[in-house]
Motif scaffolding. Sequence first.
Motif, PDB file in Angstrom:
ATOM      1  N   ALA A 227      17.607   9.584  32.790  1.00 22.28           N
ATOM      2  CA  ALA A 227      17.007  11.173  32.997  1.00 22.28           C
ATOM      3  C   ALA A 227      15.821  11.387  32.135  1.00 22.28           C
ATOM      4  O   ALA A 227      14.945  12.088  32.448  1.00 22.28           O
ATOM      5  CB  ALA A 227      18.139  12.215  32.735  1.00 22.28           C
ATOM      6  N   THR A 228      15.833  10.597  31.065  1.00 25.79           N
ATOM      7  CA  THR A 228      14.760  11.015  29.984  1.00 25.79           C
ATOM      8  C   THR A 228      13.386  10.345  30.455  1.00 25.79           C
ATOM      9  O   THR A 228      12.265  11.048  30.438  1.00 25.79           O
ATOM     10  CB  THR A 228      15.165  10.611  28.623  1.00 25.79           C
ATOM     11  OG1 THR A 228      16.408  11.226  28.207  1.00 25.79           O
ATOM     12  CG2 THR A 228      14.383  10.814  27.605  1.00 25.79           C
ATOM     13  N   CYS A 229      13.476   8.946  30.595  1.00 24.87           N
ATOM     14  CA  CYS A 229      12.309   8.329  30.772  1.00 24.87           C
ATOM     15  C   CYS A 229      11.931   8.214  32.512  1.00 24.87           C
ATOM     16  O   CYS A 229      11.085   7.567  32.913  1.00 24.87           O
ATOM     17  CB  CYS A 229      12.366   6.993  30.100  1.00 24.87           C
ATOM     18  SG  CYS A 229      13.557   5.842  30.966  1.00 24.87           S
ATOM     19  N   LYS A 230      13.014   8.723  33.285  1.00 26.64           N
ATOM     20  CA  LYS A 230      12.839   8.702  34.816  1.00 26.64           C
ATOM     21  C   LYS A 230      12.857   7.134  35.249  1.00 26.64           C
ATOM     22  O   LYS A 230      12.101   6.899  36.205  1.00 26.64           O
ATOM     23  CB  LYS A 230      11.711   9.182  35.248  1.00 26.64           C
ATOM     24  CG  LYS A 230      11.697  10.708  34.694  1.00 26.64           C
ATOM     25  CD  LYS A 230      12.879  11.638  35.246  1.00 26.64           C
ATOM     26  CE  LYS A 230      12.510  13.140  34.860  1.00 26.64           C
ATOM     27  NZ  LYS A 230      13.779  13.984  35.234  1.00 26.64           N
ATOM     28  N   GLY A 231      13.271   6.125  34.343  1.00 25.55           N
ATOM     29  CA  GLY A 231      13.322   4.644  34.660  1.00 25.55           C
ATOM     30  C   GLY A 231      12.148   3.900  34.403  1.00 25.55           C
ATOM     31  O   GLY A 231      11.937   2.839  34.666  1.00 25.55           O
ATOM     32  N   GLU A 232      10.986   4.718  33.713  1.00 25.58           N
ATOM     33  CA  GLU A 232      10.148   3.971  33.303  1.00 25.58           C
ATOM     34  C   GLU A 232      10.250   3.205  31.985  1.00 25.58           C
ATOM     35  O   GLU A 232       9.256   2.500  31.574  1.00 25.58           O
ATOM     36  CB  GLU A 232       8.876   4.966  33.066  1.00 25.58           C
ATOM     37  CG  GLU A 232       8.614   5.944  34.236  1.00 25.58           C
ATOM     38  CD  GLU A 232       8.102   5.038  35.313  1.00 25.58           C
ATOM     39  OE1 GLU A 232       7.281   4.004  34.777  1.00 25.58           O
ATOM     40  OE2 GLU A 232       7.721   5.679  36.329  1.00 25.58           O
ATOM     41  N   LYS A 233      11.070   3.248  31.400  1.00 26.28           N
ATOM     42  CA  LYS A 233      11.560   2.513  29.961  1.00 26.28           C
ATOM     43  C   LYS A 233      10.798   2.956  28.924  1.00 26.28           C
ATOM     44  O   LYS A 233      11.261   2.600  27.689  1.00 26.28           O
ATOM     45  CB  LYS A 233      11.408   0.813  30.351  1.00 26.28           C
ATOM     46  CG  LYS A 233      12.113   0.633  31.801  1.00 26.28           C
ATOM     47  CD  LYS A 233      12.018  -1.030  31.516  1.00 26.28           C
ATOM     48  CE  LYS A 233      12.629  -1.588  32.953  1.00 26.28           C
ATOM     49  NZ  LYS A 233      12.331  -2.956  33.313  1.00 26.28           N
ATOM     50  N   LYS A 234       9.871   3.533  29.069  1.00 23.57           N
ATOM     51  CA  LYS A 234       8.828   4.159  27.729  1.00 23.57           C
ATOM     52  C   LYS A 234       8.586   5.433  27.843  1.00 23.57           C
ATOM     53  O   LYS A 234       8.602   6.017  28.900  1.00 23.57           O
ATOM     54  CB  LYS A 234       7.544   3.144  27.707  1.00 23.57           C
ATOM     55  CG  LYS A 234       7.759   1.725  27.557  1.00 23.57           C
ATOM     56  CD  LYS A 234       6.478   1.001  27.155  1.00 23.57           C
ATOM     57  CE  LYS A 234       6.564  -0.321  27.120  1.00 23.57           C
ATOM     58  NZ  LYS A 234       5.458  -1.136  26.793  1.00 23.57           N
ATOM     59  N   LEU A 235       8.210   6.049  26.750  1.00 24.36           N
ATOM     60  CA  LEU A 235       8.021   7.503  26.496  1.00 24.36           C
ATOM     61  C   LEU A 235       6.670   7.478  26.077  1.00 24.36           C
ATOM     62  O   LEU A 235       6.391   6.862  25.050  1.00 24.36           O
ATOM     63  CB  LEU A 235       9.023   8.028  25.869  1.00 24.36           C
ATOM     64  CG  LEU A 235      10.544   8.340  26.526  1.00 24.36           C
ATOM     65  CD1 LEU A 235      11.484   8.966  25.391  1.00 24.36           C
ATOM     66  CD2 LEU A 235      10.588   9.061  27.754  1.00 24.36           C
ATOM     67  N   LEU A 236       5.896   8.336  26.424  1.00 22.11           N
ATOM     68  CA  LEU A 236       4.582   9.040  25.744  1.00 22.11           C
ATOM     69  C   LEU A 236       4.942  10.054  24.931  1.00 22.11           C
ATOM     70  O   LEU A 236       5.277  11.232  25.331  1.00 22.11           O
ATOM     71  CB  LEU A 236       3.590   9.582  26.834  1.00 22.11           C
ATOM     72  CG  LEU A 236       2.278   9.618  26.204  1.00 22.11           C
ATOM     73  CD1 LEU A 236       1.615   8.510  25.605  1.00 22.11           C
ATOM     74  CD2 LEU A 236       1.425  10.558  27.389  1.00 22.11           C
TER      75      LEU A 236
END
Length: 364
Positions: A227-236
């Motif tokens: 739920a944090t990265c929405k499945g994108e694996k990385k965060l900005l």
Amino acid sequence: MDLSFEAESPLAPPAELLERLPSYDWLLQGSGRQIFFSPLEAPGRSQEQRSWSFFLEHRVPVVTEEVAREALLNFVNSKCCYGSAAAGNFIIQELKQQNLCRYRLETFSESRISEWTFEPFTNHSVDGPQRGTSPRLWDIKVQVPPMFQEDTKKFQVPHSSLVKECHKCHGHGRYKCSGCHGAGMMRCSSCSGAKRKAKQPRRCQVCSGSGRRRCSTCSGRGSKTCATCKGEKKLLHFIQLIIMWKNNLFEFLSEHQLNCPGELLAKAKGENLFKDENLVVYPIMDFPLREISLASQRGIAEHSDVLASRARILQQRQTIELIPLTEVRYWYQGKTYVYYIYGTDHKVYMVDYPERYCCGCTII
């Protein structure tokens, strides 16, 4: 894939993951959140000499018996439980009028808060430290809303963005389902895994006799999208600037001897006697009512003390309004009653009305 279970997501990643940004080292210390304010050097202006002779000569129109009757009749007609006979046939015994003064100080201020925040990284261009040094918070120019209108806006600080692996799912984009522990299947709640219900020869119809059913939490996948990265694996990660424009209000109502609630008079419509608006305003020193002058001094001092450490003042405005108040004593069917007319729009306040009925409604 070895997925960990979902954990609480911190407000920001561990400090060791973030490079130090020029001018923003303090964000990597303490709580990661800080309030900035900028001392505002107001151009000096001399104390204006004011003449209050107009106040001594100013008079709000006296409330006559005709006006008093009309005000009461309008009030009664607005109430479904009040009869109009008393309002049309009462005898006025006394009209006692008093003019009050309301002082109001408005201080329009701006405060800026910066904090780390993050959002899923979707492979777009990154405005990071390699593009330059991030500007100081008070050097970031934004459009100020109209004076004395409160607002809050959020901005991304230029050149403050950093891309990091998601600290919640550790870069997997998913985490193990806590319902089935990653298996995708759960024990059937109908037969408790026995494949048949107690004392029944037929197999369980809920799980079709398997004793297990698909996990409803993850739909049988065994994992859930982070739920944090929405499945994108990385965060900005980036520094977010929060700007708050607030209209700070100080009000004071002069004393009166009539028994009308102060909260009504504080909101009453008045006639403007004086208005002073500038970058900063000076205390009123010589108003005929000394309590108004003292209120002006106190209000300006309070706003200065409260805002000095957390905001900057953009504009100030102080006003004095004249609030008319009239006590009306009247006689009706052998008994004396009282009501009050306040404000330039002749609002009415009364506790006891002789012709009042109960129709089941709520009277305010």
